[in-house]
Design a protein around this motif. Structure first.
Motif, PDB file in Angstrom:
ATOM      1  N   MET A  70       0.857  -1.207   0.000  1.00  0.00           N
ATOM      2  CA  MET A  70       0.000   0.000   0.000  1.00  0.00           C
ATOM      3  C   MET A  70       0.885   1.247   0.000  1.00  0.00           C
ATOM      4  O   MET A  70       1.821   1.323   0.785  1.00  0.00           O
ATOM      5  CB  MET A  70      -0.894  -0.014   1.234  1.00  0.00           C
ATOM      6  N   PRO A  71       0.608   2.213  -0.892  1.00  0.00           N
ATOM      7  CA  PRO A  71       1.454   3.414  -0.923  1.00  0.00           C
ATOM      8  C   PRO A  71       1.335   4.191   0.394  1.00  0.00           C
ATOM      9  O   PRO A  71       0.291   4.169   1.030  1.00  0.00           O
ATOM     10  CB  PRO A  71       0.872   4.222  -2.082  1.00  0.00           C
ATOM     11  N   ASP A  72       2.417   4.852   0.780  1.00  0.00           N
ATOM     12  CA  ASP A  72       2.341   5.625   2.020  1.00  0.00           C
ATOM     13  C   ASP A  72       1.834   7.036   1.723  1.00  0.00           C
ATOM     14  O   ASP A  72       1.605   7.412   0.569  1.00  0.00           O
ATOM     15  CB  ASP A  72       3.702   5.640   2.732  1.00  0.00           C
ATOM     16  N   ILE A  73       1.668   7.782   2.801  1.00  0.00           N
ATOM     17  CA  ILE A  73       1.045   9.095   2.658  1.00  0.00           C
ATOM     18  C   ILE A  73       1.927  10.050   1.860  1.00  0.00           C
ATOM     19  O   ILE A  73       1.442  10.824   1.043  1.00  0.00           O
ATOM     20  CB  ILE A  73       0.686   9.646   4.060  1.00  0.00           C
ATOM     21  N   ALA A  74       3.242   9.931   2.065  1.00  0.00           N
ATOM     22  CA  ALA A  74       4.152  10.809   1.322  1.00  0.00           C
ATOM     23  C   ALA A  74       3.970  10.617  -0.186  1.00  0.00           C
ATOM     24  O   ALA A  74       3.859  11.591  -0.937  1.00  0.00           O
ATOM     25  CB  ALA A  74       5.593  10.525   1.730  1.00  0.00           C
ATOM     26  N   SER A  75       3.905   9.348  -0.629  1.00  0.00           N
ATOM     27  CA  SER A  75       3.785   9.145  -2.075  1.00  0.00           C
ATOM     28  C   SER A  75       2.380   9.499  -2.565  1.00  0.00           C
ATOM     29  O   SER A  75       2.216   9.963  -3.698  1.00  0.00           O
ATOM     30  CB  SER A  75       4.184   7.723  -2.474  1.00  0.00           C
ATOM     31  N   ARG A  76       1.372   9.303  -1.725  1.00  0.00           N
ATOM     32  CA  ARG A  76       0.018   9.715  -2.144  1.00  0.00           C
ATOM     33  C   ARG A  76      -0.065  11.230  -2.327  1.00  0.00           C
ATOM     34  O   ARG A  76      -0.655  11.716  -3.283  1.00  0.00           O
ATOM     35  CB  ARG A  76      -1.015   9.283  -1.093  1.00  0.00           C
ATOM     36  N   ILE A  77       0.544  11.963  -1.408  1.00  0.00           N
ATOM     37  CA  ILE A  77       0.503  13.429  -1.513  1.00  0.00           C
ATOM     38  C   ILE A  77       1.277  13.890  -2.747  1.00  0.00           C
ATOM     39  O   ILE A  77       0.827  14.759  -3.496  1.00  0.00           O
ATOM     40  CB  ILE A  77       1.057  14.093  -0.222  1.00  0.00           C
ATOM     41  N   LYS A  78       2.400  13.258  -2.991  1.00  0.00           N
ATOM     42  CA  LYS A  78       3.217  13.612  -4.151  1.00  0.00           C
ATOM     43  C   LYS A  78       2.418  13.376  -5.441  1.00  0.00           C
ATOM     44  O   LYS A  78       2.368  14.228  -6.328  1.00  0.00           O
ATOM     45  CB  LYS A  78       4.494  12.767  -4.139  1.00  0.00           C
ATOM     46  N   ASN A  79       1.780  12.204  -5.478  1.00  0.00           N
ATOM     47  CA  ASN A  79       0.927  11.863  -6.609  1.00  0.00           C
ATOM     48  C   ASN A  79      -0.201  12.861  -6.825  1.00  0.00           C
ATOM     49  O   ASN A  79      -0.474  13.299  -7.941  1.00  0.00           O
ATOM     50  CB  ASN A  79       0.286  10.500  -6.342  1.00  0.00           C
ATOM     51  N   LEU A  80      -0.865  13.183  -5.713  1.00  0.00           N
ATOM     52  CA  LEU A  80      -1.971  14.135  -5.774  1.00  0.00           C
ATOM     53  C   LEU A  80      -1.502  15.463  -6.350  1.00  0.00           C
ATOM     54  O   LEU A  80      -2.153  16.038  -7.219  1.00  0.00           O
ATOM     55  CB  LEU A  80      -2.526  14.382  -4.368  1.00  0.00           C
ATOM     56  N   ARG A  81      -0.368  15.939  -5.844  1.00  0.00           N
ATOM     57  CA  ARG A  81       0.132  17.242  -6.313  1.00  0.00           C
ATOM     58  C   ARG A  81       0.442  17.201  -7.808  1.00  0.00           C
ATOM     59  O   ARG A  81       0.159  18.156  -8.534  1.00  0.00           O
ATOM     60  CB  ARG A  81       1.363  17.665  -5.505  1.00  0.00           C
ATOM     61  N   GLN A  82       0.989  16.068  -8.259  1.00  0.00           N
ATOM     62  CA  GLN A  82       1.268  15.937  -9.705  1.00  0.00           C
ATOM     63  C   GLN A  82      -0.030  15.936 -10.509  1.00  0.00           C
ATOM     64  O   GLN A  82      -0.130  16.586 -11.541  1.00  0.00           O
ATOM     65  CB  GLN A  82       2.036  14.643  -9.981  1.00  0.00           C
ATOM     66  N   ASN A  83      -1.023  15.200 -10.008  1.00  0.00           N
ATOM     67  CA  ASN A  83      -2.302  15.134 -10.724  1.00  0.00           C
ATOM     68  C   ASN A  83      -3.017  16.483 -10.729  1.00  0.00           C
ATOM     69  O   ASN A  83      -3.656  16.853 -11.715  1.00  0.00           O
ATOM     70  CB  ASN A  83      -3.213  14.084 -10.091  1.00  0.00           C
ATOM     71  N   ILE A  84      -2.917  17.208  -9.630  1.00  0.00           N
ATOM     72  CA  ILE A  84      -3.516  18.546  -9.558  1.00  0.00           C
ATOM     73  C   ILE A  84      -2.851  19.448 -10.594  1.00  0.00           C
ATOM     74  O   ILE A  84      -3.514  20.169 -11.345  1.00  0.00           O
ATOM     75  CB  ILE A  84      -3.378  19.135  -8.133  1.00  0.00           C
ATOM     76  N   GLN A  85      -1.509  19.346 -10.635  1.00  0.00           N
ATOM     77  CA  GLN A  85      -0.758  20.161 -11.585  1.00  0.00           C
ATOM     78  C   GLN A  85      -1.173  19.840 -13.024  1.00  0.00           C
ATOM     79  O   GLN A  85      -1.431  20.747 -13.820  1.00  0.00           O
ATOM     80  CB  GLN A  85       0.752  19.918 -11.397  1.00  0.00           C
ATOM     81  N   SER A  86      -1.266  18.550 -13.359  1.00  0.00           N
ATOM     82  CA  SER A  86      -1.559  18.224 -14.761  1.00  0.00           C
ATOM     83  C   SER A  86      -3.004  18.572 -15.112  1.00  0.00           C
ATOM     84  O   SER A  86      -3.276  19.032 -16.221  1.00  0.00           O
ATOM     85  CB  SER A  86      -1.208  16.771 -15.083  1.00  0.00           C
ATOM     86  N   ALA A  87      -3.928  18.394 -14.172  1.00  0.00           N
ATOM     87  CA  ALA A  87      -5.315  18.794 -14.458  1.00  0.00           C
ATOM     88  C   ALA A  87      -5.400  20.307 -14.641  1.00  0.00           C
ATOM     89  O   ALA A  87      -6.113  20.808 -15.525  1.00  0.00           O
ATOM     90  CB  ALA A  87      -6.247  18.333 -13.340  1.00  0.00           C
ATOM     91  N   ALA A  88      -4.658  21.049 -13.814  1.00  0.00           N
ATOM     92  CA  ALA A  88      -4.648  22.510 -13.935  1.00  0.00           C
ATOM     93  C   ALA A  88      -4.043  22.923 -15.280  1.00  0.00           C
ATOM     94  O   ALA A  88      -4.603  23.770 -15.988  1.00  0.00           O
ATOM     95  CB  ALA A  88      -3.876  23.140 -12.775  1.00  0.00           C
ATOM     96  N   ASP A  89      -2.926  22.287 -15.647  1.00  0.00           N
ATOM     97  CA  ASP A  89      -2.291  22.577 -16.939  1.00  0.00           C
ATOM     98  C   ASP A  89      -3.272  22.364 -18.091  1.00  0.00           C
ATOM     99  O   ASP A  89      -3.411  23.206 -18.974  1.00  0.00           O
ATOM    100  CB  ASP A  89      -1.064  21.673 -17.162  1.00  0.00           C
ATOM    101  N   GLN A  90      -3.951  21.208 -18.046  1.00  0.00           N
ATOM    102  CA  GLN A  90      -4.896  20.886 -19.128  1.00  0.00           C
ATOM    103  C   GLN A  90      -6.023  21.912 -19.211  1.00  0.00           C
ATOM    104  O   GLN A  90      -6.591  22.143 -20.274  1.00  0.00           O
ATOM    105  CB  GLN A  90      -5.491  19.498 -18.910  1.00  0.00           C
ATOM    106  N   ALA A  91      -6.375  22.473 -18.048  1.00  0.00           N
ATOM    107  CA  ALA A  91      -7.473  23.442 -18.027  1.00  0.00           C
ATOM    108  C   ALA A  91      -6.971  24.863 -18.255  1.00  0.00           C
ATOM    109  O   ALA A  91      -7.758  25.813 -18.220  1.00  0.00           O
ATOM    110  CB  ALA A  91      -8.218  23.343 -16.694  1.00  0.00           C
ATOM    111  N   GLY A  92      -5.659  25.009 -18.434  1.00  0.00           N
ATOM    112  CA  GLY A  92      -5.096  26.344 -18.598  1.00  0.00           C
ATOM    113  C   GLY A  92      -5.218  27.178 -17.336  1.00  0.00           C
ATOM    114  O   GLY A  92      -5.395  28.399 -17.382  1.00  0.00           O
ATOM    115  N   ARG A  93      -5.118  26.502 -16.188  1.00  0.00           N
ATOM    116  CA  ARG A  93      -5.229  27.203 -14.902  1.00  0.00           C
ATOM    117  C   ARG A  93      -3.922  27.070 -14.135  1.00  0.00           C
ATOM    118  O   ARG A  93      -3.113  26.188 -14.411  1.00  0.00           O
ATOM    119  CB  ARG A  93      -6.357  26.580 -14.066  1.00  0.00           C
ATOM    120  N   SER A  94      -3.754  27.930 -13.121  1.00  0.00           N
ATOM    121  CA  SER A  94      -2.593  27.811 -12.251  1.00  0.00           C
ATOM    122  C   SER A  94      -2.952  26.933 -11.057  1.00  0.00           C
ATOM    123  O   SER A  94      -4.004  27.107 -10.434  1.00  0.00           O
ATOM    124  CB  SER A  94      -2.168  29.193 -11.760  1.00  0.00           C
ATOM    125  N   SER A  95      -2.070  25.988 -10.729  1.00  0.00           N
ATOM    126  CA  SER A  95      -2.346  25.118  -9.577  1.00  0.00           C
ATOM    127  C   SER A  95      -2.297  25.909  -8.258  1.00  0.00           C
ATOM    128  O   SER A  95      -2.784  25.453  -7.237  1.00  0.00           O
ATOM    129  CB  SER A  95      -1.360  23.950  -9.537  1.00  0.00           C
TER     130      SER A  95
END
Ligand SMILES: *Cc1c(COP(=O)(O)O)cnc(C)c1O
Length: 221
Positions: free
Chosen positions: A1-26
């Protein structure tokens, strides 16, 4: 099971890419870690990873968890994301920094009174029952304008709208609807998107996403 550090890192990356795709700033998207029912060690792990914004859905549980930690983490930012009872508005105003769940006039009135009394003018969001579900809290969409006007008249600092789309529905149309409602009222903040749909929410304009199990792991049953 992934730990919290890697989940948060993942989340931040996904937030960034969703923001990029939407032309928004994270930078315009706040990640709220919904820590309800989570074991204390996971909370400490998240704090260790630098997370400072947390969401709770019950006043008493939040007090037990956060009052003592306030001293160690003065930059904590706590969001109430669950329904509020009128007899707990005093404690909610004392503990939380943002109230996301203004859903009826009585609560708006009690909150306004408490905020004056405690000299704490917290940002508040109106929760909209976007799918018009029978048991769900939040104001019905056709009553939103009335509740908004009433809340402003009471002196509440309403900054945005919050919703939880019906389970099983495609969330995107609901998110778009909420964004339109906020726009019509001239409100900037949109709290929408949880573990399973925060990417779509970001594409629809979410400025606050509320992630629980996707950050801390499954809630123990
Ligand atoms: C529990 C809860 C969340 C987090 O749900 P997850 O699916 O675990 O991400 C978000 N918002 C509200 C209002 C909640 O009650």
């Amino acid at each position: 099971m992934p730990d919290i550090a890697s989940r948060i890192k993942n989340l931040r990356q996904n937030i960034q890419s969703a923001a990029d795709q939407a032309g928004r700033s994270s930078d315009d998207i706040t990640l709220v870690g919904v820590s309800k029912q989570q074991p204390e060690n996971r909370i400490d792990d998240a704090l260790g990873e630098g997370l400072r914004v947390f969401g709770e859905n019950r006043v008493q549980e939040a007090e037990q968890r956060w009052q003592s930690r306030r001293n160690d983490f003065p930059d904590l930012h706590l969001h109430l994301v669950g329904p509020l009872q009128s007899n707990k508005t005093d404690r909610a105003v004392a503990l939380f920094d943002v109230i996301e769940t203004v859903g009826r006039k009585k609560i708006a009135r009690y909150l306004a009174r408490e905020m004056t009394k405690q000299d704490r003018r917290l940002p508040c969001l109106i929760q909209v029952n976007i799918g018009r579900e029978g048991q769900k809290s939040g104001v019905m969409p056709d009553k939103l304008d009335d509740l908004y006007q009433y809340s402003m008249d009471q002196g509440l600092n309403i900054t945005g709208l919050m919703c939880i789309p019906p389970l099983g529905d495609d969330p995107a149309p609901h998110f778009k609807q909420l964004a339109k409602m906020a726009d019509e009222l001239g409100l900037d903040q949109l709290s929408m998107g949880m573990s399973n749909d925060y990417r779509q929410a970001i594409k629809c304009g979410a400025t606050i996403i509320r992630v629980g199990s996707g950050l801390f792991g499954p809630r123990p049953t």
